[in-house]
Structure formats: C-alpha cells, structure tokens
Design an enzyme around this catalytic site. Structure first.
Site, mmCIF file in Angstrom:
data_model
loop_
_atom_site.group_PDB
_atom_site.id
_atom_site.type_symbol
_atom_site.label_atom_id
_atom_site.label_comp_id
_atom_site.label_asym_id
_atom_site.label_seq_id
_atom_site.Cartn_x
_atom_site.Cartn_y
_atom_site.Cartn_z
ATOM 1 N N PHE A 141 0.842 -1.071 0.045
ATOM 2 C CA PHE A 141 -0.106 0.027 0.050
ATOM 3 C C PHE A 141 0.755 1.218 -0.141
ATOM 4 C CE2 PHE A 141 -2.333 3.408 1.622
ATOM 5 C CZ PHE A 141 -3.641 3.305 0.669
ATOM 6 N N ASP A 226 8.989 2.759 2.463
ATOM 7 C CA ASP A 226 7.966 3.947 2.628
ATOM 8 C C ASP A 226 7.772 3.505 4.047
ATOM 9 O OD1 ASP A 226 5.242 4.798 3.075
ATOM 10 O OD2 ASP A 226 4.402 3.876 1.156
ATOM 11 N N LYS A 255 2.245 11.241 7.320
ATOM 12 C CA LYS A 255 1.110 10.901 8.377
ATOM 13 C C LYS A 255 1.791 11.704 9.804
ATOM 14 C CE LYS A 255 -1.485 7.265 6.791
ATOM 15 N NZ LYS A 255 -0.990 5.949 5.630
HETATM 16 C C1 LIG Z 1 -1.055 6.189 4.411
HETATM 17 C C2 LIG Z 1 0.136 5.496 3.584
HETATM 18 C C3 LIG Z 1 0.381 5.972 2.191
HETATM 19 C C4 LIG Z 1 -0.398 7.125 1.573
HETATM 20 O O1 LIG Z 1 -0.469 8.311 2.493
HETATM 21 P P1 LIG Z 1 -1.673 9.295 2.116
HETATM 22 O O2 LIG Z 1 -1.293 10.425 3.070
HETATM 23 O O3 LIG Z 1 -2.981 8.784 2.522
HETATM 24 O O4 LIG Z 1 -1.483 9.697 0.742
HETATM 25 C C5 LIG Z 1 1.347 5.485 1.590
HETATM 26 N N1 LIG Z 1 2.149 4.650 2.055
HETATM 27 C C6 LIG Z 1 1.694 4.001 3.166
HETATM 28 C C7 LIG Z 1 2.784 2.933 3.870
HETATM 29 C C8 LIG Z 1 0.641 4.516 3.963
HETATM 30 O O5 LIG Z 1 0.528 3.658 5.136
#
Ligand SMILES: *Cc1c(COP(=O)(O)O)cnc(C)c1O
Length: 400
Positions: A141, A226, A255
């Site tokens: 994700f 990520d 985040k």
């Molecule tokens: C939440 C998330 C994203 C995307 O972030 P947004 O601010 O919602 O665009 C990307 N990678 C990971 C691992 C996430 O948990």
C-alpha cells in the site's frame, strides 16, 4: 432525529461513498481520547492510520500551528520562508540523510520517490529513456494516485481506473530470491514497506531488509523505504528499518510528520540522488509551506523529546503479551511491532468487522484491515493505565 444519525445521513447524502466508516461522529479529542457529538468518550486505537502518533491536540504541535498561522502561512516555493531550512535540516539530521524534498500527502511523497528514482535511473545509471523499472511487492500500500494504484496488487484499488502506468514489476513480499530474480539492467529501484500495514500488519522475516539493502547495492538499484506508516516511532524505533542494517537510498515519510494537525510529507535522500531535480522539474504549491514546516518541526521534536519510540517498544511488548495471555479462541495470531499490532481473527469466528463494532460499543475505536485483522495502533503517548483500561475491554470482546 439524533445529531448522530442526522450527521451520518448528511455525509451519506452529500459525500462520495469512498469509505465505510464506523457509525460514530466525532467532534472533540484530546490525547488518546475522542468524544462523539453525544458526549460519549472513546479511546482512539487507530490514530488515523498512525498519523496521530503524538496524540490528538498535542499542545506543542497545536501551539506551533497557531503561532505560525498568525505569522506566515504560505509563500510558495517562489520565495524562501524562514521555517523551511530549519525543518529540512532537522529531518536530515535525525534520519542520517542529506537532503529533503517536502510534499503534503503520503501518496505525493511516493510519487516524488518514483520520479526521483526513474530520473536517477535514466540520467545516472544509464537506463535508456523511458525504460526504467521499479520493483514493488504484492499486497503493497503506497497510496491512491493513478500511478501508485497502477502497481497495487489489490484488484479493487485498480478496477476501472485504467489505463494504468507501466514500468512496475510486482514480486512477493519477504522473498529475497524473487527480488534478485526480478532485477534487470533496467531496474532503477525497489520500493517496499518495512512492515506491510494495510495488508494486515505483515512483518517480514528477520534479515529481509538487510538482505534487500545488499541486493540493491550489488545491482545499483535504489532501495526506497515507505515509512509513512511505520516511521516516526510507531514500531519502537524512530524508523522501522533501524531494526536492521538497511539504510535506504530514499526514505519516504508522512502521516505523523504532521502530528495529526496538518498534511506534511517528505522524501529524504543523498545529495547525489536529489541532484536529479533541477528548478522546474517537480514541485507543489503547498509543499514545504511555513505552516507545514512549523508543525513538522514540533511533531518531530515531540517524538524525539518525549521518547515516543521507546514508549512504543515498551507498551507494544506489554500489549502483545496481554493479548496472547488472553488465550481467546478467536485469535489466530498477534503480529506487528511496537504499537502497530494486528490481531488475526480465525476465519471460523467470522471477519474482524463485528469485533470492531463490539469494541466501539465498549468505547474503543479500532478498524479492521484486510478482513481478518483488527489493527491496534493507539497514539504513542498512551499511558500504562490507559492501556490497561483498553485491554480490559479488548479481553472482554475477545472472550465473547
Ligand atoms: C497512508 C499511507 C500512504 C499514503 O498516504 P496518504 O497521506 O494517505 O496519501 C502511503 N504509504 C503507506 C505505507 C501508508 O500507510
């Protein structure tokens, strides 16, 4: 009609139905607690998918937001602002990276990493133009933009949204042989989550990230981690990769960098990689704006000075032990690290959703992920007595 049902009806009537929220309407919050419009109090065990590691309304972060809002909110990057440089410096000094590129949302930061990686591949590694490949993992994700969903393995995320962007190769997660086998002379990067959060809190085998680091180095492939969900203390380290020897070429954060107040994201990398960007190549009107920088500085300092990573490690161990000790017949597995925990519910007990609904009745807001997993990810500021309060309720629901 109660406020709650009226407000839910308004949302359902006037908003696209792209979410399926639990039926609670929140109007106030502080620390680990939120209150609904009827005054009922709940503990937030989701923390907005780990965007609230510092808790709701942290006074230092809100203070920074308010103070900065009174002084200067936006300049665009056409001019310098006086908080931008200090924030980039703090991000670099605390991550061991050399340069930052600031964006707003997580998905934008992932897009930025993809652009940096491709351009590096074409201009530095010598991959023919337009041929750069990026390897990603199954069940990843990384966000919801059109390029990012193009390399999702989740059919629902892609279905109907094509034509999809080419240039991505999907391999199984936690499989170093698959990584080795997928690399070609045109491979520019490997993008991976240190723990797959949205996939159901999947923790890879020990040594996976270290191994990936080695394979990437041997093949001159950029390792892009990520850490949008796993970073900033959540898993018991400032960054989850620090459990291993896996310093990334590109680190992606978001985040909790905005302390639950404001969208702030960034990629962090070396000067050599970042030098692929020259003025005009890439940008964002709001990326690196003064409010974001002031909030980002406060958010990062709260994590460091309140030692929230250590707290996550300590509370996470206790939380996990109590969950395991409950010996619930519904629980197949407890997984995760620090305060990113997933309780895998046996298929014979149904899905995780009814458990989340039962928890809500008990005053705990948690959200299922991937059908069978209840995710527990409270703010890292949670205190032991608050955790004990929650565990009593969780044990009750899991014993039913
Ligand atoms: C939440 C998330 C994203 C995307 O972030 P947004 O601010 O919602 O665009 C990307 N990678 C990971 C691992 C996430 O948990």
């Amino acid at each position: 009609m109660t406020d709650t049902s009226h407000l839910i009806q308004l949302a359902e009537r006037y908003s696209a139905r792209n979410y399926h929220p639990l039926p609670v309407v929140i109007s106030e919050a502080e620390g680990v607690w939120v209150w609904d419009v009827e005054g009922k109090k709940y503990m937030d065990m989701l923390s907005s998918y780990s965007a609230l590691n510092q808790g709701h309304g942290h006074p230092r972060i809100v203070g920074a937001l308010v103070e900065q809002a009174k002084k200067l909110t936006l300049t665009s990057r056409a001019f310098h602002n006086d908080v931008f440089g200090p924030f980039c410096e703090l991000l670099c000094k605390t991550s061991g990276q050399e340069q930052a590129l600031l964006m707003n949302t997580g998905a934008e930061a992932v897009e930025t990493a993809v652009k940096a990686c491709r351009k590096w591949g074409h201009k530095r590694k010598g991959i023919p133009d337009g041929k750069a490949e990026i390897i990603v993992c199954e069940n990843n994700f990384h966000g919801r933009t059109t390029t990012v969903i193009s390399f999702s393995s989740e059919a629902q995320y892609r279905d109907g949204f094509g034509p999809l962007s080419p240039g991505f190769k999907i391999i199984p997660y936690d499989d170093l042989d698959a990584l080795r086998g997928a690399i070609t002379p045109n491979t520019a990067g490997f993008l991976v989550e240190p723990i797959q959060g949205e996939a159901g809190i999947i923790v890879p085998s020990e040594g996976y990230l270290t191994g990936a680091r080695e394979i990437c180095r041997e093949n001159r492939v950029l390792l892009m981690l990520d850490e949008i969900q796993t970073g900033l203390g959540r898993t018991g380290r400032l960054y989850c990769y620090q459990y291993e020897k896996a310093e990334p070429d590109i680190l992606i954060v978001g985040k909790a960098l905005g302390g639950g107040c404001y969208p702030v994201s960034a990629i962090l990398s070396s000067e050599e990689i970042m030098s692929v960007f020259t003025p005009g190549d890439h940008g964002s009107t709001f990326g690196g704006n003064p409010l974001a920088c002031a909030v980002g500085i406060a958010s990062l300092n709260v994590i460091l000075e309140e030692r929230l990573a250590d707290k996550a490690a300590e509370h996470g161990t206790y939380f996990r032990e109590r969950l395991l000790a409950s010996k619930s017949r519904h629980v197949k597995e407890v997984r995760g690290r620090g305060l990113l925990l997933g309780v895998y519910v046996h298929e014979s007990s149904g899905t995780a959703r009814p458990f989340c609904e039962a928890l809500m009745k008990e005053g705990i807001l948690a959200k299922e992920t991937h059908g069978q997993v209840i995710r527990f990810a409270p703010p890292l500021t949670i205190e032991r007595k608050e955790l004990d309060w929650a565990l009593e309720k969780i044990e009750k629901v899991l014993a039913s």
